[in-house]
Design a protein around this motif. Structure first.
Motif, PDB file in Angstrom:
ATOM      1  N   LEU A  89       8.603  35.550   5.961  1.00 44.30           N
ATOM      2  CA  LEU A  89       9.524  34.479   6.350  1.00 44.30           C
ATOM      3  C   LEU A  89      10.868  35.030   6.809  1.00 44.30           C
ATOM      4  N   TRP A  90      11.354  36.052   6.109  1.00 43.17           N
ATOM      5  CA  TRP A  90      12.607  36.683   6.531  1.00 43.17           C
ATOM      6  C   TRP A  90      12.457  37.276   7.935  1.00 43.17           C
ATOM      7  N   ALA A  91      11.346  37.985   8.163  1.00 40.72           N
ATOM      8  CA  ALA A  91      11.140  38.643   9.456  1.00 40.72           C
ATOM      9  C   ALA A  91      10.982  37.626  10.582  1.00 40.72           C
ATOM     10  N   ARG A  92      10.192  36.584  10.342  1.00 42.47           N
ATOM     11  CA  ARG A  92       9.999  35.569  11.382  1.00 42.47           C
ATOM     12  C   ARG A  92      11.308  34.878  11.726  1.00 42.47           C
ATOM     13  N   SER A  93      12.109  34.602  10.721  1.00 47.08           N
ATOM     14  CA  SER A  93      13.378  33.931  10.973  1.00 47.08           C
ATOM     15  C   SER A  93      14.292  34.788  11.837  1.00 47.08           C
ATOM     16  N   GLU A  97      14.288  32.998  15.291  1.00 48.74           N
ATOM     17  CA  GLU A  97      15.479  32.152  15.275  1.00 48.74           C
ATOM     18  C   GLU A  97      16.753  32.917  15.603  1.00 48.74           C
ATOM     19  N   GLY A  98      16.656  34.244  15.674  1.00 52.54           N
ATOM     20  CA  GLY A  98      17.821  35.042  16.017  1.00 52.54           C
ATOM     21  C   GLY A  98      18.838  35.177  14.904  1.00 52.54           C
ATOM     22  N   LYS A  99      18.438  34.908  13.669  1.00 51.75           N
ATOM     23  CA  LYS A  99      19.359  35.020  12.534  1.00 51.75           C
ATOM     24  C   LYS A  99      19.406  36.469  12.052  1.00 51.75           C
ATOM     25  N   ARG A 104      21.820  39.940   6.054  1.00 50.35           N
ATOM     26  CA  ARG A 104      22.022  38.974   4.970  1.00 50.35           C
ATOM     27  C   ARG A 104      21.297  39.442   3.713  1.00 50.35           C
ATOM     28  N   PHE A 105      20.031  39.826   3.879  1.00 50.40           N
ATOM     29  CA  PHE A 105      19.244  40.291   2.738  1.00 50.40           C
ATOM     30  C   PHE A 105      19.900  41.513   2.095  1.00 50.40           C
ATOM     31  N   THR A 205      27.811  38.826  12.966  1.00 47.76           N
ATOM     32  CA  THR A 205      28.315  38.241  11.726  1.00 47.76           C
ATOM     33  C   THR A 205      27.189  38.126  10.699  1.00 47.76           C
ATOM     34  N   ILE A 206      27.580  38.128   9.440  1.00 53.05           N
ATOM     35  CA  ILE A 206      26.660  37.914   8.322  1.00 53.05           C
ATOM     36  C   ILE A 206      27.149  36.658   7.616  1.00 53.05           C
ATOM     37  N   ASN A 207      26.388  35.574   7.712  1.00 53.07           N
ATOM     38  CA  ASN A 207      26.873  34.308   7.174  1.00 53.07           C
ATOM     39  C   ASN A 207      25.768  33.559   6.433  1.00 53.07           C
TER      40      ASN A 207
END
Length: 228
Positions: A89-93, A97-99, A104-105, A205-207
């Motif tokens: 899920l982290w990788a797909r996002s 989604e470009g996040k 963040r992790f 950015t990390i948000n």
């Protein structure tokens, strides 16, 4: 009827709430069921009787997603090796989604390293035998407070629970301050956290850090109370 959405961050969002507001305990029960479901289950409905006496959750799987790309598969392994829950899920996002999920992790994992797990009664034992109680330095009152609680019959597990929640609240405050700025009376009130390149220059950015903090509970249960 209330719709629950299971997001990429494994948080629960409340959508389409009817005029008859759902009870908190119903939402928590639904959250636990969704969090324990297969990752393909994204939507669920909470059904209640007219008198609110019964509640049950019916999960609705989405159509099968598209096959993961080589980029997603490679990034999934990076997250998995780093210990991420639900690395797919982290990788797909990040890819779809470009996040900036890897940053963040990484930041959230770094700041939650000292978050006590539920089993950390050895931490309480260490405070009981610490010599810091005779010190007058900053924080020395911690040992005295723990010793007093134990002497009054407070269970070690309850002390761990108390400390864990305090740790979470402190971390959450830091994350939220980085995410949304500061409303207190300070000379500067706006800032941001950035990933930097090899030259130390800020890049992305990390948000939205506070949205995912609960996933880093070392006990793996997002700070829910201990099962009875």
């Amino acid at each position: 009827m209330t719709i629950i959405y299971y997001s990429h961050y494994l948080n629960v969002r409340l959508r389409n709430v009817t005029s008859s507001a759902i009870k908190t305990e119903d939402l928590l029960a639904a959250t636990r069921k969704l969090n324990s479901a297969e990752e393909t289950v994204y939507l669920g409905e909470i059904h209640r009787s007219p008198h609110g006496a019964e509640t049950h959750l019916s999960a609705m799987p989405l159509p099968n997603p598209l096959p993961d790309t080589p980029e997603i598969l490679a990034l999934t392994e990076v997250f998995r090796e780093a210990g991420a829950p639900n690395p797919e899920l982290w990788a797909r996002s990040q890819v779809q989604e470009g996040k900036n999920q890897l940053a963040r992790f990484s930041f959230l994992k770094a700041i939650s390293t000292d978050w006590l797990p539920e089993t950390a009664t050895d931490w309480v034992e260490a405070q009981l035998h610490s010599t810091s109680a005779v010190s007058s330095g900053p924080g020395a009152q911690l040992v005295t407070a723990v010793q007093e609680m134990v002497s009054k019959g407070v269970r070690l597990e309850s002390i761990v629970d108390l400390v864990r929640v305090i740790q979470f609240e402190a971390l959450f405050h830091v994350c939220q301050t980085l995410d949304v700025g500061n409303e207190s009376d300070t000379p500067l009130a706006d800032w941001a956290l950035f990933e930097v390149d090899e030259q130390g220059q800020p890049t992305r950015t990390i948000n939205a850090l506070h949205e995912s903090l609960l996933e880093f509970d070392p006990s793996g249960r997002e700070l829910y109370p201990r099962p009875e």
